[in-house]
Design a protein around this motif. Structure first.
Motif, PDB file in Angstrom:
ATOM      1  N   LEU A 102      43.901  38.473  31.066  1.00 49.79           N
ATOM      2  CA  LEU A 102      44.996  38.806  31.849  1.00 49.79           C
ATOM      3  C   LEU A 102      44.465  38.969  33.240  1.00 49.79           C
ATOM      4  N   ASP A 103      45.131  38.212  34.227  1.00 46.68           N
ATOM      5  CA  ASP A 103      44.747  38.239  35.650  1.00 46.68           C
ATOM      6  C   ASP A 103      45.595  39.500  36.242  1.00 46.68           C
ATOM      7  N   ALA A 104      44.715  40.363  36.982  1.00 46.65           N
ATOM      8  CA  ALA A 104      45.747  41.430  37.620  1.00 46.65           C
ATOM      9  C   ALA A 104      46.684  40.905  38.596  1.00 46.65           C
ATOM     10  N   SER A 105      46.748  39.981  39.127  1.00 43.99           N
ATOM     11  CA  SER A 105      47.625  39.349  39.952  1.00 43.99           C
ATOM     12  C   SER A 105      49.115  39.204  39.326  1.00 43.99           C
ATOM     13  N   VAL A 106      49.073  39.092  37.975  1.00 41.58           N
ATOM     14  CA  VAL A 106      50.270  38.946  37.280  1.00 41.58           C
ATOM     15  C   VAL A 106      51.421  40.112  37.244  1.00 41.58           C
ATOM     16  N   PRO A 107      50.737  41.379  36.893  1.00 42.79           N
ATOM     17  CA  PRO A 107      51.577  42.329  37.065  1.00 42.79           C
ATOM     18  C   PRO A 107      51.992  42.758  38.452  1.00 42.79           C
ATOM     19  N   ALA A 108      50.939  42.497  39.319  1.00 45.73           N
ATOM     20  CA  ALA A 108      51.337  42.742  40.994  1.00 45.73           C
ATOM     21  C   ALA A 108      52.404  42.053  41.482  1.00 45.73           C
ATOM     22  N   ARG A 109      52.466  40.651  40.993  1.00 44.18           N
ATOM     23  CA  ARG A 109      53.321  39.896  41.383  1.00 44.18           C
ATOM     24  C   ARG A 109      54.746  40.165  40.653  1.00 44.18           C
ATOM     25  N   ILE A 110      54.759  40.712  39.423  1.00 43.92           N
ATOM     26  CA  ILE A 110      56.156  40.823  38.785  1.00 43.92           C
ATOM     27  C   ILE A 110      56.630  42.080  39.651  1.00 43.92           C
TER      28      ILE A 110
END
Length: 422
Positions: A102-110
């Motif tokens: 799970l890339d950390a950019s996913v929750p940051a983007r959401i």
């Protein structure tokens, strides 16, 4: 007006900051002998404080309503300085082969960038720094007895002293002594979620190079062992396993070796570094019908523990502290010296509950629903989780995850209290 706050962790320090912002005097009482070290890395080896919650060196994901509260406190930039900069969560099979990421950019983007991973102890350090050196924080003592009357509340402390105030706030964590004294035994409110968790710090420079900037977890049905880098030489371990029996073992280290010993890759090396007394506790929630009694209120994990399976515990505690202070601040607008009767105080505390508790109840229900996926019990569930994580960066998956990460702006946390001072 004056408040006594039991517990010098995240919830207690945030409550003290906001109460002082509302013109109250606040005294924080903490059982630990001294402030936790500013770095959560050192805090992992420090004695537990009265809060009894997850060790202060735990990595936490911080987002949601508490993020907005930190902005209003002017602490956003300061907290981001403590971010760990983890790039991803990587899962491995028992033999070490990659299984999902799970890339950390996913929750940051959401969340529109309103997402941070940091050590629990570092967040506490920022809050303590913001409270300032002149704050009345008393270490080395806890709560022994609570007495209420029409004029106020008296807290008898373990050092033999007695403190008088208008309100007593229990911010002393999931094993809260304040809660036990006022609301009854923990067994009434503790909801076990079927797992045990452990954490400790270890030194292994070579291993740090392998971990890089990822949280890496080795998984098998019913058990997983995670590790992450804190510095060039030091890392932290987080282990979790299912346990039908909620009772804790007499020898936690032996239990970890027994349950996690079948995992491969770097786990044997991780277990060999386990100290004789790692942090070890049940994974559970505190579910209560109400959080206040006359002049006594609870905040943070003492009443709203959502568990590590739900996340956002620290964020919820900081946001709840703001709401509690807002409602108490309405008792004496423009004057910190005025007094309020017990009925007025009790009404303010019920308003605090009314704004915060619905959000916590929803979060706790979600945590119970997601529990079976945090440490999947069967190969089939483990397979489903791996597939879901592999799809996590797709637009469809982001739409599914958005309700769990994004907090609507019209939640009761953000609703301003009518008449509250800014």
């Amino acid at each position: 007006m004056r408040a006594i706050i039991i517990g010098g962790g995240i919830a207690g320090l945030a409550t003290a900051w906001w109460l002082r912002h509302e013109g109250w005097e606040a005294t924080v009482v903490e059982r630990g002998p001294a402030p936790s070290p500013a770095s959560g890395l050192a805090a992992l080896d420090a004695p537990d404080s009265i809060d009894g919650t997850l060790d202060r060196g735990y990595v936490i994901d911080y987002f949601g309503p508490g993020y907005d509260t930190l902005e209003r406190m002017g602490l956003r930039a300061r907290v981001h300085e403590s971010g760990l900069g983890l790039n991803a969560v990587r899962y491995r099979r028992a033999d070490g082969r990659d299984s999902a990421r799970l890339d950390a950019s996913v929750p940051a983007r959401i969340t529109g960038g309103r997402f941070l991973t940091l050590l629990r102890g570092d967040l506490e350090g920022v809050l303590r720094e913001a409270l300032g050196p002149a704050a009345d924080v008393r270490y080395g003592t806890g709560i022994e007895e609570v007495r209420q009357d029409d004029e106020g509340v008296t807290a008898v402390l373990t050092d033999g002293s007695a403190e008088r105030a208008d309100v007593l706030v229990g911010a002393d964590g999931i094993h809260s002594r304040t809660r036990r004294l006022v609301f009854g035994p923990e067994s009434r409110y503790r909801r076990y979620l079927g797992a045990h968790a452990a954490a400790y710090v270890f030194t292994d420079p070579e291993l740090m190079g392998v971990l890089a900037n990822e949280f890496q977890a080795v998984e098998a049905p019913g058990v997983q062992a995670g590790m992450y880098r804190l510095s060039d030489t030091t890392g932290a371990a987080f282990l979790c396993h299912l346990s039908p029996d909620g009772s804790l073992p007499q020898d936690p280290r032996a239990r970890l070796l027994e349950v996690h010993g079948g995992l491969g890759w770097l786990v044997p090396r991780l277990l060999a570094a386990c100290p004789p007394r790692p942090y070890y506790d049940e994974v559970g929630q505190i579910v209560m019908p109400g959080w206040s009694d006359a002049r006594v209120a609870l905040v943070g994990d003492a009443c709203q523990a959502v568990s590590l399976m739900a996340g956002q515990g620290a964020s919820m505690a900081v946001a709840a502290a703001e709401v509690l202070a807002q409602e108490l601040g309405r008792l004496a607008p423009g004057s910190g010296a005025a007094k309020a009767g017990t009925d007025e105080v009790a009404a303010a505390l019920r308003r605090y509950e009314g704004r915060v508790k619905p959000v916590i109840d929803t979060k706790q229900r979600a945590g119970r629903s997601l529990a079976k996926w945090f440490v999947p019990a069967t190969p089939a569930r483990l397979f489903v989780r791996r597939q879901a994580l592999r799809l996590s960066s797709t637009p469809l998956a982001e739409r599914v995850m958005r309700p769990f990460l994004a907090t609507p702006r019209d939640t009761p946390f953000d609703a301003p209290a009518e008449g509250a001072r800014s």
